[in-house]
Scaffold this active site. Structure first.
Site, short mmCIF file in Angstrom:
data_model
loop_
_atom_site.label_atom_id
_atom_site.label_comp_id
_atom_site.label_asym_id
_atom_site.label_seq_id
_atom_site.Cartn_x
_atom_site.Cartn_y
_atom_site.Cartn_z
N HIS A 53 -4.18 -5.77 7.44
CA HIS A 53 -4.37 -4.52 6.71
C HIS A 53 -4.35 -4.74 5.20
O HIS A 53 -4.83 -3.88 4.45
CB HIS A 53 -3.29 -3.51 7.08
CG HIS A 53 -3.51 -2.85 8.40
ND1 HIS A 53 -3.75 -1.51 8.54
CD2 HIS A 53 -3.55 -3.36 9.66
CE1 HIS A 53 -3.91 -1.22 9.82
NE2 HIS A 53 -3.78 -2.32 10.51
N ASP A 150 -3.18 3.37 3.20
CA ASP A 150 -3.58 2.94 4.53
C ASP A 150 -3.29 4.09 5.48
O ASP A 150 -2.21 4.69 5.46
CB ASP A 150 -2.77 1.70 4.92
CG ASP A 150 -3.26 1.06 6.21
OD1 ASP A 150 -3.23 1.74 7.26
OD2 ASP A 150 -3.66 -0.11 6.19
N THR A 172 -8.56 0.56 8.01
CA THR A 172 -8.88 -0.87 7.99
C THR A 172 -9.33 -1.43 9.34
O THR A 172 -10.07 -2.41 9.36
CB THR A 172 -7.68 -1.70 7.50
OG1 THR A 172 -6.57 -1.50 8.35
CG2 THR A 172 -7.31 -1.32 6.09
N ASN A 386 -11.30 -8.16 11.24
CA ASN A 386 -11.83 -9.01 10.18
C ASN A 386 -12.71 -10.12 10.73
O ASN A 386 -13.76 -10.44 10.18
CB ASN A 386 -10.68 -9.61 9.36
CG ASN A 386 -9.94 -8.56 8.55
OD1 ASN A 386 -10.45 -7.48 8.28
ND2 ASN A 386 -8.71 -8.87 8.18
N GLN A 407 -8.61 -4.25 19.91
CA GLN A 407 -9.49 -5.38 20.23
C GLN A 407 -10.36 -5.10 21.46
O GLN A 407 -11.50 -5.56 21.56
CB GLN A 407 -8.67 -6.65 20.43
CG GLN A 407 -7.97 -7.12 19.17
CD GLN A 407 -6.92 -8.19 19.42
OE1 GLN A 407 -6.81 -8.71 20.52
NE2 GLN A 407 -6.13 -8.50 18.40
#
Length: 485
Positions: A53, A150, A172, A386, A407
Site C-alpha cells: 500500500h 488510503d 491501492t 502490483n 488475489q
C-alpha cells in the site's frame, strides 16, 4: 490485498520492484498538468502503513507535489513505514514525513497472524491520526486544507469531518475488488454457505466473479470478525462520503458497466495510472553484483523464459514448492525463480544442480526490469496487485496461483475477463497442473490468444498513460479539488 515486508532485504526488494515499469516510465510524464496550483495548500496524506500500500500512495503524492510545488504534503505513517520511504534524494522539499503509533503495545511480541498488526494499527482510531496532523501543523505553521488517505484507514474520514476539510480516498488494490465491499451484507446473506463455484451476478460488470474468488473477510462475518474485516465491511457506507475516490489503475481495462456502477455510488471516481512519478529514479545498481538475472536473461530467446515469484509475504506450502520445482525441471523451459533463501531447503534434492544449465534461482530480482525483458514469456504469480499491474504494462501473460485477500478476484479477471493468463488447475501449484499451464502459454496454439491479449493490453496501457488517456484529465481534476480545498 496487502503485503508486509518482513526484513530490510524485503524492504529493498519491494521498493526496487515498484520503481519503474521500464519502457512505460517516460509516459508517466504525460499525466502531469501543464500548470501548478498557485495558492499554497497543506495536504495531509494518511498511509495504511503496510507493504504494497505504501509505494503507490507515495507515487501519487510525488506526482501531486510536482504539480503543486507551492503546496506542502505531510505524509503520515508509522516510524517503521516511514523508514521504508524516507529520506530519499528524490523526495522533494514539499513532502515531509510524520510518524504516529503503530498500535503495538510496548513489549508486545507479534504472532504469526499477519492481520494482527493491521488490527492493532486500526484500533488506534482517529485520535492517533489527529496526533500526526497536529505534528504537521505545528511544524509547517499551516492548517490542513485537505486529507488524502488510503481507503483502508477509514478513521481518517472522522478526522476530515472534524477539521471540515475534503476527504479523498485512495484505492491501492486492484480496482475490480472494490465492488464486493459495497455488497458485503448481501453477499453474506446469499452466499456464505454457497458452493465455491457459484457466480456473483449481483456485482455489476463482474458477473464472472465467483464466491470462491472473494476474500474470506467479505464472505464470512459473525462474532469472529476482526477489526480489519469490519473496516472492509464498512467501506460501502464510508467511501460514498469521499470528495473523490482515486483508483490506482487504468479505467480503460475495467469493464464499462463496473465503472458506470461505481460512479453511481461515489461523488467522484478518478483513475490515476499506476506508473511511477518521473521523480522516481530507476534502480541504482541494475542487478550488477546481486542476482545477475538481467544479464542471464540477455542470453535467452524472446518470450522463452518462465519467471516465477510469489511476492514477499506469500509462502507456498512445501508440497507446492516441490510441485513448482518438478514442473520447471521436467518442462525444460528456461526459468528464473525468485525464492527466499530460507525456502530453498524445501527444493527437491539435487534440483539446483540438475537445472543449473536452464534455470536460475535467486533470492531477489528487480521485478519491473525482469518483466520488461524481451526474453520473459510468462509470469507465474500470486496475483498481487502490483505484480499483476507490472505484468500487464509489459505484455507478459500470467499463470495465477492466488492465496488470499483480493488475489482470487484478480486471478479471475486475468483468466476470464482480460484473458491474458490462466489460473492453475485446482488453484494449487502441482507438477502436472503447472506443466499444463506452461505448455499452454509458451508453446501451444491454444495459448496464442492469451499471448496476443497480453500484448494488446500492453498497447492499451501505453495509450492510457499518454496525453489522450482518461487519466490525464482525472489527474487534473484531482489537482483542482485540492486547489479549491
Amino acid at each position: 490485498m496487502y503485503k508486509i515486508p518482513h526484513s530490510q532485504h524485503h524492504k529493498t526488494q519491494f521498493i526496487h520492484s515498484y520503481l519503474s515499469f521500464s519502457n512505460l516510465l517516460s509516459l508517466s510524464f504525460t499525466i502531469m498538468p501543464t500548470s501548478s496550483v498557485e495558492e499554497s495548500k497543506h495536504v495531509a496524506v494518511i498511509a495504511f502503513p503496510f507493504g504494497s500500500h505504501l509505494m503507490p500512495l507515495l507515487n501519487l503524492v510525488l506526482k501531486l507535489a510536482h504539480a503543486a510545488p507551492n503546496s506542502s504534503f505531510s505524509f503520515i505513517g508509522t516510524e517503521k513505514s516511514n523508514a521504508i520511504l524516507f529520506p530519499k534524494p528524490y523526495i522533494p522539499k514539499n513532502i515531509k514525513a510524520y510518524s504516529i503509533s503503530d498500535g503495538v503495545p510496548e513489549g508486545h511480541v507479534l504472532g504469526s497472524n499477519p492481520t494482527e498488526k493491521l488490527n492493532l494499527f486500526l484500533s488506534t482510531g482517529p485520535e492517533n491520526l489527529q496526533k500526526g496532523i497536529d505534528l504537521a501543523v505545528a511544524d509547517t505553521k499551516q492548517r490542513v486544507n485537505c486529507i488524502i488517505a488510503d481507503a483502508f484507514v477509514t478513521p481518517s474520514l472522522i478526522v476530515a469531518q472534524a477539521l471540515n476539510v475534503p476527504w479523498i480516498a485512495f484505492w491501492t488494490p486492484m480496482s475490480c475488488s472494490l465492488s464486493c465491499h459495497f455488497y458485503t451484507d448481501l453477499i453474506r446473506e446469499k452466499y456464505a454457505n454457497s458452493a465455491g463455484s457459484r457466480t456473483l451476478d449481483i456485482l455489476p460488470g463482474l458477473s464472472k466473479i465467483s464466491v470462491e474468488d472473494l476474500p474470506q473477510d467479505v464472505v464470512h462475518g459473525g462474532e469472529d470478525e476482526t477489526l480489519f474485516s469490519k473496516t472492509l465491511a464498512s467501506l460501502g457506507s464510508v467511501l460514498p462520503q469521499a470528495k473523490a475516490m482515486v483508483m490506482n489503475f487504468f479505467e480503460e481495462l475495467d469493464p464499462p458497466l463496473f465503472v458506470q456502477h461505481l460512479r453511481s455510488k461515489l461523488q467522484s471516481l478518478l483513475y490515476v495510472v499506476p506508473l511511477p512519478s518521473p521523480l522516481l529514479p530507476p534502480p541504482s545498481d541494475s542487478d550488477s553484483g546481486k542476482s545477475g538475472c538481467l544479464s542471464w536473461l540477455d542470453s535467452h530467446k524472446a518470450r522463452s523464459v518462465a519467471y516465477v515469484c510469489f511476492g514477499t509475504v506469500v509462502m507456498p506450502p512445501p508440497h507446492e514448492i516441490v510441485g513448482v520445482a518438478e514442473a520447471l525441471e521436467e518442462s525444460g523451459f528456461p526459468f528464473l525463480w525468485s525464492l527466499n533463501d530460507n525456502l530453498k531447503g524445501l527444493l527437491p534434492k539435487g534440483f539446483l544442480e540438475r537445472t543449473s544449465t536452464i534455470g536460475k534461482v535467486v533470492s531477489w530480482v528487480p521485478q519491473s526490469q525482469v518483466l520488461a525483458h524481451d526474453s520473459v514469456g510468462v509470469f507465474v504469480t500470486h496475483c498481487g496487485c502490483n505484480s499483476v499491474t507490472e505484468s500487464i504494462c509489459n505484455g507478459v501473460p500470467m499463470i495465477c496461483r492466488p492465496f488470499f485477500g483480493d488475489q482470487g478476484i484478480t486471478a479471475r479477471m486475468v483468466q476470464d475477463v482480460w484473458e491474458n493468463g490462466v489460473v492453475t488447475e485446482g488453484r494449487v501449484l502441482s507438477k502436472n497442473g503447472l506443466l499444463k499451464s506452461l505448455n499452454q502459454i509458451l508453446v501451444e496454439e491454444e495459448g496464442k490468444k492469451i499471448r496476443d491479449n497480453a500484448l494488446n493490453m500492453k498497447k492499451t496501457v501505453q495509450v492510457a498513460a499518454g496525453p489522450e488517456g482518461k487519466s490525464a484529465q482525472d489527474f487534473k481534476t484531482l489537482v483542482e479539488i485540492i486547489s479549491k480545498s
